[in-house]
Every structure is written in structure tokens, then in C-alpha cells.
Scaffold this active site. Structure first.
Site, short mmCIF file in Angstrom:
data_model
loop_
_atom_site.label_atom_id
_atom_site.label_comp_id
_atom_site.label_asym_id
_atom_site.label_seq_id
_atom_site.Cartn_x
_atom_site.Cartn_y
_atom_site.Cartn_z
N ASP A 175 31.57 4.40 41.68
CA ASP A 175 31.12 6.30 41.40
C ASP A 175 29.84 6.47 41.85
OD1 ASP A 175 28.16 6.92 40.31
OD2 ASP A 175 26.56 5.39 40.58
N ASN A 230 28.08 9.74 42.24
CA ASN A 230 26.69 10.38 41.43
C ASN A 230 25.61 9.63 41.88
OD1 ASN A 230 27.17 9.19 39.26
ND2 ASN A 230 26.79 11.07 38.08
N ASP A 283 24.58 6.84 39.90
CA ASP A 283 24.55 6.34 38.42
C ASP A 283 24.49 5.61 37.51
OD1 ASP A 283 26.69 6.69 37.19
OD2 ASP A 283 25.83 8.09 36.01
N ASP A 295 33.00 7.32 37.59
CA ASP A 295 33.97 8.27 37.30
C ASP A 295 34.65 9.20 37.93
OD1 ASP A 295 32.58 9.45 39.50
OD2 ASP A 295 30.54 8.48 38.71
N ASP A 309 46.78 3.12 22.88
CA ASP A 309 45.83 1.59 22.20
C ASP A 309 46.22 1.60 20.93
OD1 ASP A 309 43.07 0.47 22.67
OD2 ASP A 309 43.40 1.63 20.61
N GLU A 344 50.09 -0.56 23.08
CA GLU A 344 49.62 -1.78 23.71
C GLU A 344 50.22 -2.53 22.28
OE1 GLU A 344 45.22 -4.27 23.14
OE2 GLU A 344 45.73 -2.41 22.11
#
Ligand code: GLC
Ligand code: CA
Length: 588
Positions: free
Chosen positions: A67, A69, A71, A75, A246, A308
Site C-alpha cells: 500500500d 497511500n 488506505d 496499489d 481467467d 487457468e
């Protein structure tokens, strides 16, 4: 026979039954990526080899990696900040699970816009910077492409459900029910209960292989392919190295919508077990994959398609296409999810990956964001650290391309939620308490022994940091020469630099020994071949190798890497392996 795939539960029984039923094989990162400087030559390697054939690919779950930032959610800028770490480890590519705008019901696998970045993860400029910075470090970026379904908030679906005669109605799978309150058939979602959701406004049902918030696209409609391939081009134009596709086997369903065969017993969601054969691996999927491969092949730089593919030894080879014109790397999930240190099973499945894929390149995987981590699946509670080194060795010293998952190199464990109220992954709510969902293997990356394990500065992270973070983290393990982190790092470097490990044939040895898994990576040139031997038991073992049949006259081996106290220089007639020891040696 095929059984429905439901992730964690599926691990325990479904996939096992599926396999039974089917009768069921230079300087590292710096030099060899993209522009090989000193590629070793062999029958399995040549200077023209595509980069992905020898790659180590590292799966990142962006919410949980870093992370930037504060929160509490990982990210893109966080990932960029950690690229030096990844370069140091020796990885050649990163696969990012979905970072597109999404209501996050399935944490990004429900996409509402295929050509943008979710603001939680950053901006398009952040993405472009990540790709550029990764490139500087010879790391490629692979995106996750979800073609089977979208979010129910995707404007395509919003339109589709708005009326029966909307031009996008036929982009999804809409059907009348059998009668009032009755879905069109008995099909079940992989995430529990009926695969059909009723739409009161237009009084029809739509099909969802996964959550109701993930309606399946109708791949019989050419407009769907066109829209999806546009999205694919959008990212290829931005420089991504390829896609992980996926749930790719679920693109098509039985057009007649016949009921699935009901099997004995119930699954973790309390629903009857069903065959699932009419809801996946339908042949038209191959037509789509061939068309998609044409798109990726039209770009320079050897873009790769990874699938996958939870499939049997019979079905898996079909995913490469008849003329190498579908996926380059369908995942072989049969080796990494044996879930037991069983020599015979590993020998059989590694051999199948070698011999039954028509010369195509296998891709082994032990850990991902859907399954209990290998540490927990293979560990016996006593020798876990040694067993983790065995797993790493199988992943990185066979001929297969290697796919690893963040934190695997540290020995991160699965930490399931303790109460239903804590659960983030909806299948954990639907299936509680039997199925606790996938939160446990998605906990934040453990960087330091400090606050939030160095993942974040937030008061609360989106999932709690696992309790072992003070000992299991990058900072602590990079200061311990015998840590699992260094074990991975050394294996990756060896795999890239040693000619036998880079491109040698993979020959299974001592094929009747039930205790020791061993194989030879035969050097294609004059140099030494490499012997890999692993004791899968808690008892010391002695084993003898005769490599004459392999055309090798050497009778000794010099240790390249070992764990558990194997001698530095051994006679091949008496290789002594302490409990759960690993020996990787150069034959002399
Ligand atoms: C894939 C993903 C999984 C997701 C599912 C539905 O199996 O790996 O995380 O929930 O597809 O998109
Ligand atoms: Ca953040």
C-alpha cells in the site's frame, strides 16, 4: 467424468476425483529476459527460445502487495516501489490479478470497465509508469483477462438487463425458467447454489458460473468477442507481455441446457454434487483461443497466453492447440495440487508433463490466490520448513516454466478468518463454516517486522496481517543466509545460469523408490548434468544412482545446493539423505 470446480472445496475432493477418473506429466534475470546474452544451448533451449519458456513468473495480488497511500489496500505505486525486490529475487515477469474498475464483489474478477484502472489501485499514468519501470529491470507485466463474465455493473450488462429487446440482450445468457420460481435447469454456480439468477423486470433468468454479480457473457455472439478482443488490444498497445486467462474453460455451456448429472453427496455449500461436464471445456472454446492467439501474435515481443486450466492429463494438451495456435502456457495444476508428499504421484505427473504435452512447455504452480498455501497443504507441522524447500525445488528445478505467488518465497501461511463476520471473500460467507473462503491466502505481503508488516501505514489493513509476520518477512529473511527466501533466490539464479537446469532434458530416476523423488537434468553439452534428489519421508534414506543408461559415466556429485545436511561431495552409489533433505548436485 468431470466434476464441478469449486475452489477450496474442489481442492480436497473434486479435482482428486477428476484426476482419478481421467486415469491420470548469463546472469539470471538480468541477461536472459528478452535479450539473452549467453543463453545455454540444448535440446530444450536455444537462443531463439521465447522468454516465457525459461521464465519465473510471480503472481501479485495487488490489494495485498504494498500500500503506497495509507488506505490499507495495496496499489500500483506500491508494486512499482517493490520492483527492486522482485528484480533481486530474479523474477522475469509479474502477473497482476485484475486491477480494472470493479465493484470488488470478487475483488476485481467482476469487471465493470475493461479499459481503465480502478481508482483504488491508482491511475493509468501509474500503470504506464509501472510497466516502464518494470521494463528497466527486465520484468514483464502480465494482465489478468476475465473473458467468461463481467460485473453486473458493467454498462454492457446494465443495458442487457434493461429490456428483452435491448441490442445487448444477447450479450449474456438469458433464458426462461421452467416454471414460476424455477430456473431453466439444475446447474450450480462454482461459488454455491443455483447458477441462474432471476431478473424480475424482464422475467427471465441469467446464467452466472460464479457469483450472481458476475453474469456470463454469451460467446456465441460475435459482438462479445469483438468487444473483448478490443480490450485485449488496448492493453497490448500499452506494452503488457500477455494475459492470464481467467476461468477460460468456462466460456461456453451446453447450448441445449441439459441438466447436469447429479452425483452422490453434497459439496461444502450444502448443494448436491454435480458433474459439471456441460458447463465447461466445451469445444467452441478452442475457436476463440485460436482467434485470440492471432491477436497476441500480431504484436512483436512474444506476448504470452497463460490459461487457468484445472484439467486432466487428457484435456490439458488440447489447450496448446493442434498447431501450437492456442495457449503457450496452460497451467498444469495437477502437479502443484497433489497436496501430499507422494513420490509416485509426483513422478507420474511430472512425467506426464514431460511426455504427454506433445513437446509443449509445461507451467507448474503450487500457490495462488484461490487455494490454501502450499506451506499448509504439504507441511506436516514438524518439518514444514524443510518441506517448503522441497516444494520450491520441484517448482524451480524441473523443466517447467515456474509460476509462484507473492510470499511463497517467505513461507507465508494461510490464515483463515476466525469468524464469519470477518470474512471478505463472499464464498466464505456462503459456505461458512465448512468453506471459509480465500481470505487466508490473500493476507498482506510481509515485508518487515514493523507496523502492518511494512505493507501499509493504515490503522486497519483490508485483511489482517498474518500473526507470524515478525519472523516471516523480507527484512528478517534477507539477513538469514539459510532462510527460505535465500533458498528461492538461489534456486532461481541456478535455474537461469546452470545450462543443465536451464535447458536440459528432465529424466525421472530410480523410478520404483517410494521414498525419494529424483530426476536428472541432463546437460545437452559437454558440461555436467544435474541430479536432484529429495527425501519425502521423516526417516533418513540411502539411495544409489546408476546413470549409465542415461549415457553418463560420472560416479560422484558435487553439491550445488542442499538442505538438511547432505554431504558436499557424494558417491552416487550411496547418497545419504537425512529426513526431508534436498540434494541438488553436479554429476562428475
Ligand atoms: C478465477 C480466479 C478466481 C475468481 C474466479 C471468477 O478462478 O482465479 O479468483 O474468483 O476465476 O472470476
Ligand atoms: Ca492504497
Amino acid at each position: 467424468m468431470l466434476l464441478k470446480t469449486i475452489f477450496r472445496v474442489f481442492l480436497a475432493n473434486t479435482f482428486a476425483i477428476l484426476l482419478l477418473a481421467s486415469g491420470g506429466s548469463t546472469p539470471a534475470y538480468a541477461g536472459s529476459v528478452g535479450n539473452p546474452t549467453a543463453t545455454p544451448v540444448s535440446s530444450n533451449a536455444s537462443a531463439e527460445d521465447p522468454w516465457w519458456k525459461h521464465a519465473v513468473i510471480y503472481e501479485i495480488y495487488p490489494r495485498s502487495f504494498q500500500d503506497s497511500n495509507g488506505d490499507g489496500i495495496g496499489d500500483l505505486n506500491g508494486i512499482t516501489a517493490r520492483l527492486d525486490y522482485l528484480q533481486g529475487l530474479g523474477v522475469n515477469a509479474i502477473w497482476l490479478t485484475p486491477i480494472y474498475p470493479s465493484p470488488q464483489v470478487d475483488f476485481g474478477y467482476d469487471i465493470s470497465n475493461y479499459e481503465a484502472i480502478d481508482p483504488t489501485y491508482g491511475t493509468m499514468a501509474d500503470f504506464d509508469r509501472l510497466v516502464a519501470e518494470a521494463k528497466k529491470r527486465n520484468i514483464r507485466v502480465i494482465m489478468d483477462m476475465v473473458m467468461n463474465h463481467t460485473s453486473d455493473q458493467n454498462p454492457w450488462f446494465v443495458e442487457s438487463r434493461s429490456s428483452r429487446d435491448n441490442p445487448k440482450r444477447n450479450w449474456y445468457v438469458w433464458r426462461d425458467g421452467k416454471g414460476p420460481g424455477q430456473p431453466p435447469n439444475n446447474w450450480e454456480s462454482g461459488f454455491g447454489h443455483s447458477a441462474w439468477a432471476y431478473d424480475a423486470k424482464t422475467q427471465q433468468w441469467y446464467y452466472h458460473h460464479f457469483y450472481p454479480q458476475q453474469p456470463d457473457l454469451n460467446w456465441n455472439n460475435p459482438a462479445v468477442e469483438k468487444a473483448m478482443f478490443n480490450a485485449v488490444r488496448f492493453w497490448l498497445n500499452r506494452g503488457v507481455a500477455g494475459f492470464r486467462l481467467d476461468a477460460i474453460t468456462t466460456l461456453f455451456e451446453d447450448p441445449q441446457l441439459r441438466d447436469e448429472k447429479v452425483l452422490p453427496g453434497k459439496n461444502a455449500f450444502g448443494d448436491p454434487n454435480e458433474s459439471g461436464a456441460l458447463q465447461s471445456i466445451l469445444p467452441p472454446m478452442h475457436t476463440v483461443l485460436r482467434a485470440l492467439r492471432k491477436v497476441t501474435d500480431s504484436y512483436p515481443g512474444q506476448r504470452v497466453l497463460i490459461g487457468e486450466t484445472y484439467m486432466s492429463a487428457q484435456d490439458l494438451p488440447t489447450m496448446y492447440g493442434k498447431n501450437d495456435d492456442e495457449l503457450q502456457l496452460p497451467m498444469d495444476l495437477r502437479v502443484g495440487f497433489i497436496n501430499k508428499l507422494d513420490v509416485a504421484k509426483f513422478r507420474k505427473r511430472i512425467s506426464e508433463a514431460e511426455n504427454d504435452m506433445h513437446g509443449n512447455q509445461p507451467l507448474f504452480v503450487f500457490d495462488n490466490h484461490d487455494q490454501i498455501r502450499s506451506w499448509n497443504r504439504y507441511g506436516d507441522g514438524i518439518h514444514d520448513a524443510a518441506i517448503a524447500r522441497i516444494v520450491a525445488t520441484m517448482l524451480l528445478t524441473t523443466r517447467s516454466t515456474a509460476l509462484m505467488y507473492y510470499g511463497e518465497e517467505l513461507g507465508m501461511v494461510t490464515t483463515p478468518p476466525k469468524t464469519r463476520a470477518e470474512v471478505q471473500d463472499p464464498i466464505g460467507k456462503i459456505g461458512w463454516p465448512k468453506e471459509k473462503g480465500r481470505d487466508g491466502e490473500r493476507t498482506p505481503m510481509q515485508w518487515t517486522p514493523g507496523k502492518d508488516a511494512g505493507f501499509s501505514t493504515a490503522a486497519k489493513t483490508w485483511l489482517p496481517v498474518a500473526p507470524d509476520y515478525k519472523l516471516v518477512n523480507v527484512q528478517v529473511e534477507s539477513a538469514q543466509p539459510d532462510s527460505l527466501y535465500f533458498w528461492y533466490k538461489k534456486l532461481i539464479a541456478m535455474r537461469h545460469n546452470n545450462p543443465a537446469l536451464y535447458g536440459g532434458d528432465n529424466i525421472m530416476l530410480n523410478t520404483s523408490d517410494p521414498n525419494v523423488l529424483s530426476y536428472l537434468r541432463k546437460n545437452p553439452e559437454a558440461g555436467p548434468s544435474v541430479l536432484v534428489a529429495m527425501n519425502f519421508t521423516a526417516q533418513p534414506r540411502k539411495i544409489s544412482f546408476d546413470l549409465k543408461a542415461q549415457g553418463i559415466t560420472g560416479t560422484h556429485a558435487r553439491t550445488l545446493l542442499q538442505n538438511g545436511g547432505v554431504a558436499e561431495h557424494v558417491s552416487l552409489h550411496h547418497v545419504k539423505l537425512p529426513p526431508f533433505a534436498v540434494f541438488i548436485g553436479e554429476v562428475q
